[in-house]
Design a protein around this motif. Structure first.
Motif, mmCIF file in Angstrom:
data_model
loop_
_atom_site.group_PDB
_atom_site.id
_atom_site.type_symbol
_atom_site.label_atom_id
_atom_site.label_comp_id
_atom_site.label_asym_id
_atom_site.label_seq_id
_atom_site.Cartn_x
_atom_site.Cartn_y
_atom_site.Cartn_z
ATOM 1 N N CYS A 14 21.005 17.820 1.997
ATOM 2 C CA CYS A 14 22.428 17.555 1.768
ATOM 3 C C CYS A 14 23.015 16.690 2.887
ATOM 4 N N CYS A 18 24.632 12.914 2.250
ATOM 5 C CA CYS A 18 26.099 12.869 2.249
ATOM 6 C C CYS A 18 26.639 11.506 2.706
ATOM 7 N N ARG A 20 29.664 10.733 3.372
ATOM 8 C CA ARG A 20 30.828 10.914 4.257
ATOM 9 C C ARG A 20 30.476 11.618 5.568
ATOM 10 N N VAL A 23 28.447 17.013 6.260
ATOM 11 C CA VAL A 23 27.560 18.178 6.319
ATOM 12 C C VAL A 23 26.994 18.291 7.735
ATOM 13 N N ILE A 47 29.686 22.418 5.134
ATOM 14 C CA ILE A 47 30.442 21.216 4.780
ATOM 15 C C ILE A 47 31.856 21.357 5.326
ATOM 16 N N CYS A 52 34.870 15.901 3.616
ATOM 17 C CA CYS A 52 34.293 15.812 2.272
ATOM 18 C C CYS A 52 35.340 15.385 1.240
ATOM 19 N N CYS A 55 32.455 13.227 -3.105
ATOM 20 C CA CYS A 55 31.853 11.985 -3.619
ATOM 21 C C CYS A 55 32.739 11.345 -4.699
ATOM 22 N N LYS A 62 26.621 14.192 -4.405
ATOM 23 C CA LYS A 62 25.272 13.990 -3.868
ATOM 24 C C LYS A 62 24.623 15.269 -3.333
ATOM 25 N N CYS A 63 25.364 16.071 -2.594
ATOM 26 C CA CYS A 63 24.750 17.264 -2.001
ATOM 27 C C CYS A 63 24.282 18.243 -3.074
#
Length: 76
Positions: A14, A18, A20, A23, A47, A52, A55, A62-63
């Motif tokens: 994850c 990620c 962004r 995580v 997270i 976050c 997405c 994505k995670c």
């Protein structure tokens, strides 16, 4: 908000995926605007909600897509 559950095996998939960089590793301090915050978990990856965006600019979260343990949940 996204939550990594106790099913996490700390594989780091994850965190790698990620877009962004939201995580973090277990026990890792988080710095937001020069303020240092205690880790949200000492047992598994976590997270940070302030980073976050689930997405929002991508077709999938994505995670969640890469987690082999289905340990990530989208909280309402």
């Amino acid at each position: 908000m996204m939550l990594i559950t106790d099913n996490c095996i700390n594989c780091s998939a994850c965190a790698v995926e990620c877009p962004r960089d939201a995580v973090f590793e277990p026990g890792e301090e988080v710095i937001i605007n020069k303020n240092i915050f205690k880790p949200l978990s000492y047992d598994h990856f976590f997270i940070v909600p302030e980073f976050c965006d689930q997405c929002s600019q991508i077709n999938e979260i994505k995670c969640i897509a890469v987690c082999p343990m289905n340990a990530i949940e989208k909280q309402i």
